[in-house]
Structure formats: C-alpha cells, structure tokens
Enzyme design. Structure first.
Site, mmCIF file in Angstrom:
data_model
loop_
_atom_site.group_PDB
_atom_site.id
_atom_site.type_symbol
_atom_site.label_atom_id
_atom_site.label_comp_id
_atom_site.label_asym_id
_atom_site.label_seq_id
_atom_site.Cartn_x
_atom_site.Cartn_y
_atom_site.Cartn_z
ATOM 1 N N VAL A 14 0.814 -1.235 0.039
ATOM 2 C CA VAL A 14 0.119 -0.078 -0.115
ATOM 3 C C VAL A 14 0.763 1.258 -0.100
ATOM 4 O O VAL A 14 0.729 2.240 -0.668
ATOM 5 C CB VAL A 14 -0.990 -0.110 1.141
ATOM 6 C CG1 VAL A 14 -1.640 1.151 1.386
ATOM 7 C CG2 VAL A 14 -2.011 -1.080 1.030
ATOM 8 N N ASP A 33 10.785 3.987 5.673
ATOM 9 C CA ASP A 33 10.540 2.618 6.266
ATOM 10 C C ASP A 33 11.373 2.330 7.232
ATOM 11 O O ASP A 33 12.645 3.260 7.470
ATOM 12 C CB ASP A 33 10.661 1.577 5.075
ATOM 13 C CG ASP A 33 9.991 0.287 5.340
ATOM 14 O OD1 ASP A 33 8.955 0.015 4.599
ATOM 15 O OD2 ASP A 33 10.658 -0.386 6.210
ATOM 16 N N LYS A 38 16.089 -2.053 2.636
ATOM 17 C CA LYS A 38 15.063 -1.759 1.553
ATOM 18 C C LYS A 38 15.297 -0.271 1.258
ATOM 19 O O LYS A 38 14.816 0.087 -0.112
ATOM 20 C CB LYS A 38 13.581 -1.999 2.479
ATOM 21 C CG LYS A 38 12.466 -1.885 1.629
ATOM 22 C CD LYS A 38 11.308 -2.540 2.375
ATOM 23 C CE LYS A 38 10.107 -2.647 1.268
ATOM 24 N NZ LYS A 38 8.851 -3.111 2.134
ATOM 25 N N THR A 95 -1.046 -3.681 9.808
ATOM 26 C CA THR A 95 -2.078 -3.924 10.910
ATOM 27 C C THR A 95 -2.325 -5.326 10.915
ATOM 28 O O THR A 95 -3.281 -5.747 10.684
ATOM 29 C CB THR A 95 -3.112 -3.174 10.905
ATOM 30 O OG1 THR A 95 -3.651 -3.337 9.563
ATOM 31 C CG2 THR A 95 -2.696 -1.680 10.796
ATOM 32 N N THR A 130 -5.837 -0.755 6.881
ATOM 33 C CA THR A 130 -7.020 -0.990 7.229
ATOM 34 C C THR A 130 -6.977 -1.099 8.794
ATOM 35 O O THR A 130 -6.415 -1.885 9.390
ATOM 36 C CB THR A 130 -7.530 -2.530 6.604
ATOM 37 O OG1 THR A 130 -7.211 -2.321 5.215
ATOM 38 C CG2 THR A 130 -9.031 -2.606 7.093
ATOM 39 N N GLU A 155 -7.649 2.438 1.375
ATOM 40 C CA GLU A 155 -6.956 1.861 0.081
ATOM 41 C C GLU A 155 -7.570 0.585 -0.254
ATOM 42 O O GLU A 155 -7.710 -0.252 0.402
ATOM 43 C CB GLU A 155 -5.520 1.686 0.131
ATOM 44 C CG GLU A 155 -5.049 1.367 -1.134
ATOM 45 C CD GLU A 155 -5.355 2.298 -2.044
ATOM 46 O OE1 GLU A 155 -5.191 3.705 -1.933
ATOM 47 O OE2 GLU A 155 -5.859 1.750 -3.087
ATOM 48 N N LEU A 157 -6.816 -1.185 -3.047
ATOM 49 C CA LEU A 157 -6.174 -1.771 -4.254
ATOM 50 C C LEU A 157 -5.889 -3.231 -4.229
ATOM 51 O O LEU A 157 -5.703 -3.654 -2.933
ATOM 52 C CB LEU A 157 -4.684 -1.185 -4.569
ATOM 53 C CG LEU A 157 -3.774 -1.204 -3.261
ATOM 54 C CD1 LEU A 157 -2.923 -2.461 -3.223
ATOM 55 C CD2 LEU A 157 -2.835 0.183 -3.406
ATOM 56 N N CYS A 264 -5.488 -9.947 2.784
ATOM 57 C CA CYS A 264 -6.495 -8.909 3.267
ATOM 58 C C CYS A 264 -7.795 -9.650 3.902
ATOM 59 O O CYS A 264 -8.219 -9.408 4.946
ATOM 60 C CB CYS A 264 -6.782 -8.000 2.028
ATOM 61 S SG CYS A 264 -5.755 -6.750 2.075
ATOM 62 N N LYS A 267 -7.823 -11.655 6.903
ATOM 63 C CA LYS A 267 -7.603 -10.760 8.062
ATOM 64 C C LYS A 267 -8.807 -9.763 8.155
ATOM 65 O O LYS A 267 -9.334 -9.779 9.515
ATOM 66 C CB LYS A 267 -6.431 -9.814 7.953
ATOM 67 C CG LYS A 267 -6.072 -8.805 8.780
ATOM 68 C CD LYS A 267 -4.752 -8.276 8.491
ATOM 69 C CE LYS A 267 -4.790 -7.219 7.465
ATOM 70 N NZ LYS A 267 -5.182 -6.052 7.802
HETATM 71 C C1 UDX Z 1 -8.336 -7.677 -1.750
HETATM 72 C C2 UDX Z 1 -9.599 -6.639 -2.188
HETATM 73 O O1 UDX Z 1 -10.109 -7.197 -3.478
HETATM 74 C C3 UDX Z 1 -9.093 -5.308 -2.260
HETATM 75 O O2 UDX Z 1 -9.836 -4.653 -2.693
HETATM 76 C C4 UDX Z 1 -8.146 -5.001 -0.891
HETATM 77 O O3 UDX Z 1 -7.689 -3.586 -0.787
HETATM 78 C C5 UDX Z 1 -7.443 -5.935 -0.446
HETATM 79 O O4 UDX Z 1 -7.976 -7.407 -0.547
HETATM 80 P P1 UDX Z 1 -6.122 -8.832 -2.734
HETATM 81 O O5 UDX Z 1 -6.000 -9.290 -1.335
HETATM 82 O O6 UDX Z 1 -5.133 -8.343 -3.699
HETATM 83 O O7 UDX Z 1 -7.389 -7.551 -2.820
HETATM 84 O O8 UDX Z 1 -6.924 -10.078 -3.594
HETATM 85 P P2 UDX Z 1 -8.350 -10.324 -4.528
HETATM 86 O O9 UDX Z 1 -8.027 -10.107 -5.913
HETATM 87 O O10 UDX Z 1 -9.575 -9.741 -3.987
HETATM 88 O O11 UDX Z 1 -8.345 -12.063 -4.297
HETATM 89 C C6 UDX Z 1 -8.715 -12.614 -2.961
HETATM 90 C C7 UDX Z 1 -8.936 -14.144 -3.088
HETATM 91 O O12 UDX Z 1 -10.034 -14.163 -3.534
HETATM 92 C C8 UDX Z 1 -7.765 -14.777 -3.843
HETATM 93 O O13 UDX Z 1 -7.460 -15.749 -2.989
HETATM 94 C C9 UDX Z 1 -8.506 -15.342 -4.907
HETATM 95 O O14 UDX Z 1 -7.706 -16.059 -5.633
HETATM 96 C C10 UDX Z 1 -9.974 -15.346 -4.628
HETATM 97 N N1 UDX Z 1 -10.822 -15.106 -5.732
HETATM 98 C C11 UDX Z 1 -10.943 -14.003 -6.238
HETATM 99 C C12 UDX Z 1 -11.458 -16.310 -6.161
HETATM 100 O O15 UDX Z 1 -11.564 -17.371 -5.710
HETATM 101 N N2 UDX Z 1 -12.288 -16.018 -7.387
HETATM 102 C C13 UDX Z 1 -12.739 -14.833 -7.844
HETATM 103 O O16 UDX Z 1 -13.572 -14.563 -8.664
HETATM 104 C C14 UDX Z 1 -11.812 -13.706 -7.431
#
Ligand code: UDX
Length: 440
Positions: A14, A33, A38, A95, A130, A155, A157, A264, A267
C-alpha cells in the site's frame, strides 16, 4: 491542482504504491521505512514486489526528483533537504491480525509516538492501513495535538493490479471530523475523476471492512454453489455467467476456487467479526462465509484423494502430487495466507509427497510451509512420476502448457483443477482424467 508535500510511512504494497502513484500525479513524496536495506534498494530504484508498472513509476519519480526514500518516519516528515515539513502524512504500516483477530496497531502507535513532536501545525495525518473503527479518534488522542487533523482514507488496491487500481479507482473514500482536512486529502486525487465519498471517520473505516467482507461472502457463496452444481449435475460457469449479467450482481468475483486468501480478506473478515462482537452483534452471515471457506480446503483435499485413490476418505501416503501454483492468486509472488499452501499442508498431512511449480517462485524461495514442498522451476519436473496434477493458482500460462507431454510424464494422468482454468477438452485430448469445481 495544488502540489503537496507528502510523507508516506511504510513501503509495503500500500505504501509504495501510494507513494509512487502520488508522485506520478505531481506531488512531492518522501517515503519512509524502518528497514535500511529496503530504503537503499528503493533509492536505487530496485522494487522487490512483483507489481505491474510499480518499478517504472518509482524510477520516474526518482528521476524527476518528486520521490525519495528515507530511513524512519521522522526523516520523511521533516526531510533534511526540504525547506518545509510534510503537509500530509500517510500511515501505511502493517496492521497484522493480533490476538483473537483484533488488528494489532503497534506499528501505527510507534510511528505516531515518533512523529507527533515534529508535525507542523495544520498537518493532516491520514490512515490508509485497514484499521479498526475508532482508530481515527484514537490516533488524534495519541497525537495529543489540537492543531493536527486525522483523516481515514482506506485503500482498495488489489495485489497484481495495485497501480491500475490506485490510478483508476472505483471510488475515493475520505472520512474525518474536519471537513477541511477531508477536502484537502480528497483534492490529492482530483485528477483521477473518481466518485468521492466524504464522510465521518468511523464510516470511512467501516467501508473497507464492509467491502472486503462482502467480497468474501460473494466468493463463499460461489464456492457453495459450485458444490451444489456438482450434486445437481449443473455447470457453475454457466450459472455464474447467467447470474452475472444481472447488473446488480456483476460478472466479477464469481470464480470458484480453493477458497479465498491473501493478506486482506482472511484478516479483514476476522477483524469484522471482532468489531461486530464488541458491538454486541452476532454477524452470522459473515461467520458462515468464513466457515464455508475453511471447509472449501477440505473439499479440495477430498477431491484430490478421490481422484488419486478412488475413495473420498483414507490416506494419501505413497501418493506423489504435482502442484501447479502456490501463490494466493495469479500475477503476484505473495504467499501470505495462500489457500494453495493451506491445501498443500493438508495433503502433506495426509501423507502425500509434494512437488510444485509456480512461475513466481524459485527453488530457493523461503516461506513458512514451503519446507515440506519441493519447488521446481519447470512444470515438466512437477509432472514427473506424479499420481495427479493439482492446479491451485489461476496463472494463465498454465493453459498453454504442453499437456500431452505432461500426461506422458505422470505416473497416472489425472488433473484436479481447483480454478476451472484448463479447457477440459484440451485435458481429455491429452489423455487426462479430469475433475474441476462445480462441473456436474
Ligand atoms: C483484496 C481486495 O480485492 C482489495 O480491494 C483490498 O484492497 C485488498 O484485498 P487482494 O488481497 O489483492 O485484494 O486479492 P483479490 O484479488 O481480491 O483476491 C482475494 C482472493 O479471492 C484470492 O485468494 C483469489 O484467488 C480469490 N478469488 C478472487 C477467487 O477465488 N475467485 C474470484 O473470482 C476472485
């Protein structure tokens, strides 16, 4: 647009994305950091996170003199070579999940203690991590400064598309008791043209949890539907496509898999249960989504056992399995809370010998859980003499592997595709027996 002097504390996913992207929008950004190595690497433009366009933006920012990296939060707030202190300080420190699923705010507190005395009057401190509802108020208390405002700006992302998500956001959410501070933070993003929700801090903090928990529930629902499809002889791909054309549902986030994971969703769902608990609210819907997710892993193990031994129970000792993909999703090298690793651990516990190929990992990648897996750097090595290949991560390049060649290498040509990634016709033509999710 005003060009602001910004400090970003924390250079994880992030923080680094926020710093590099804000610099690309024209702001002057100093990132901090606590890890000196790093900081040295980032100052040379070396980005060690696999994230499209991030290294490019860091290099551009460094070359333009709009982005720099320093050791310690204080040095970012009052940079030695700048004529004035940061006007806006972003907190992007981890966090992690603490005892009982409560977010551990130790890093946030340490940073606040370090910077409170050096903040200039009217500085805005922004929480991007978060954090539990109420953290903005707690931050203000810890700072103990009447002349500084605190804003919550969650955020959203995703790993693997962090830069794209930051620069083309669905929305910007900014919450604070100070309208002026909230507007100053919202103005940083004005060039992005995204809908902006200006609200109080508690609501802004809750948006992030609420969105991630909703996504987790959507995925658990799809995984449960996939199981039902198997029992009813229906096809989950067609069912979700049919559902997804309803604009109120949408096509995204409807793919079944080995369960949701990453840094994310697991958690945040646990933290939300805690938040609900402390408000004396029993969030049964969310609890069921988490339980469904845990069960999903066992379901995958049962499928593998069935495919290898012909029985849903019993042991997998003497079985050698080739795993395709270990990261929690494709396009990232992140293994944190990866469902693939959780499934691997259960297979190992049942006695299977594991060999794995993942395009983002090398034979010497170190991570808890990898000790008992032999990681190879060639998919053919992962197929050699195995009793089944198990697709665990949806890397698109797996589709175009030489499947007939892989079939020849295996001890028995069996594929369990937990992402419904590979075309069943391709597998059948290559001579594989095949099982996926929800393909009755
Ligand atoms: C997530 C949220 O999408 C993002 O908005 C937030 O800021 C952080 O947490 P991320 O952890 O990068 O992002 O992963 P994401 O792409 O959301 O996927 C989460 C999990 O769901 C993965 O294990 C992924 O494989 C799974 N997933 C996702 C599925 O099994 N099927 C799907 O259709 C989409």
């Amino acid at each position: 647009m005003f060009i602001r002097r910004i400090a970003v504390v924390g250079t994880g996913y992030v923080g680094l994305t926020t710093g590099a992207c804000l610099a690309s929008l024209g702001h002057r950004v100093v990132c901090a950091d606590v890890d000196p190595d790093k900081i040295a690497r980032l100052s040379r433009g070396e980005v060690d996170i696999l994230e499209p366009r991030l290294a490019e933006l860091v290099a551009e920012g460094l070359a333009a003199g709009r982005l720099s990296f320093v050791l310690g939060a204080k040095a970012a707030v009052v940079p030695a070579d700048a004529d004035s202190a940061a006007e806006i300080v972003f907190l992007c420190v981890p966090t992690p999940m603490g005892v009982g699923g409560v977010a551990d705010l130790g890093s946030v507190e340490a940073v606040l203690a370090e910077i409170t005395d050096v903040l200039a009057p009217d500085t805005v401190v922004v929480n991007k991590s978060t954090v539990p509802v109420g953290t903005a108020d707690r931050t203000l208390e810890l700072l103990g400064r009447e002349d500084v405002a605190v804003v919550s700006n969650p955020e959203f992302l995703r790993e693997g598309s962090a830069v794209e998500d930051f620069l083309k956001p669905d929305r910007i959410v900014v919450g604070s008791r100070s309208q002026d501070a909230a507007e100053r933070v919202a103005a940083l993003y004005s060039r992005l043209g995204a809908p902006t929700v200006l609200t109080d801090a508690a609501s802004a903090e809750l948006v992030k949890y609420s969105a991630n928990c909703f996504l987790a529930m959507k995925l658990s629902y799809v995984n449960a539907m996939a199981e039902l499809c198997e029992r009813l002889g229906a096809d989950i791909g067609d069912v979700t496509e049919g559902m997804g054309y309803d604009r109120r549902i949408g096509q995204s986030y409807l793919k079944p898999g080995p369960g949701w994971g990453g840094s994310c969703l697991p958690k945040d769902t646990r933290a939300m249960l805690q938040i609900a608990d402390s408000a004396d609210f029993e969030f049964r819907l969310l609890r069921a989504a988490i339980d469904t997710n845990e069960r999903q892993r066992q379901r995958i193990v049962d499928k593998v056992r069935q495919a290898v031994t012909g029985r849903r129970s019993g042991t997998l000792s003497h079985a050698r399995l080739g795993l395709l993909g270990l990261t929690f999703k494709a396009h990232t090298d992140d293994l944190r809370d990866s469902p693939a690793l959780a499934v691997a651990a259960m297979l190992r516990q049942d006695g299977a010998e594991l060999v794995a190929y993942d395009p983002a990992l090398s034979a010497d990648t170190a991570h808890p859980g990898l000790e008992s897996i032999s990681v190879v750097e060639d998919p053919e090595l992962a197929a050699k003499d195995v009793d089944a290949l198990v697709v665990l991560t949806e890397w698109p390049q797996f589709r175009s592997l030489d499947w007939p060649r892989l079939a020849e290498l295996t001890r028995q040509p069996v594929v369990v595709d937990t992402r419904n990634l590979i075309d069943p016709d391709v597998l059948a033509r290559a001579g594989f027996r095949w099982d996926g999710l929800g393909r009755g």
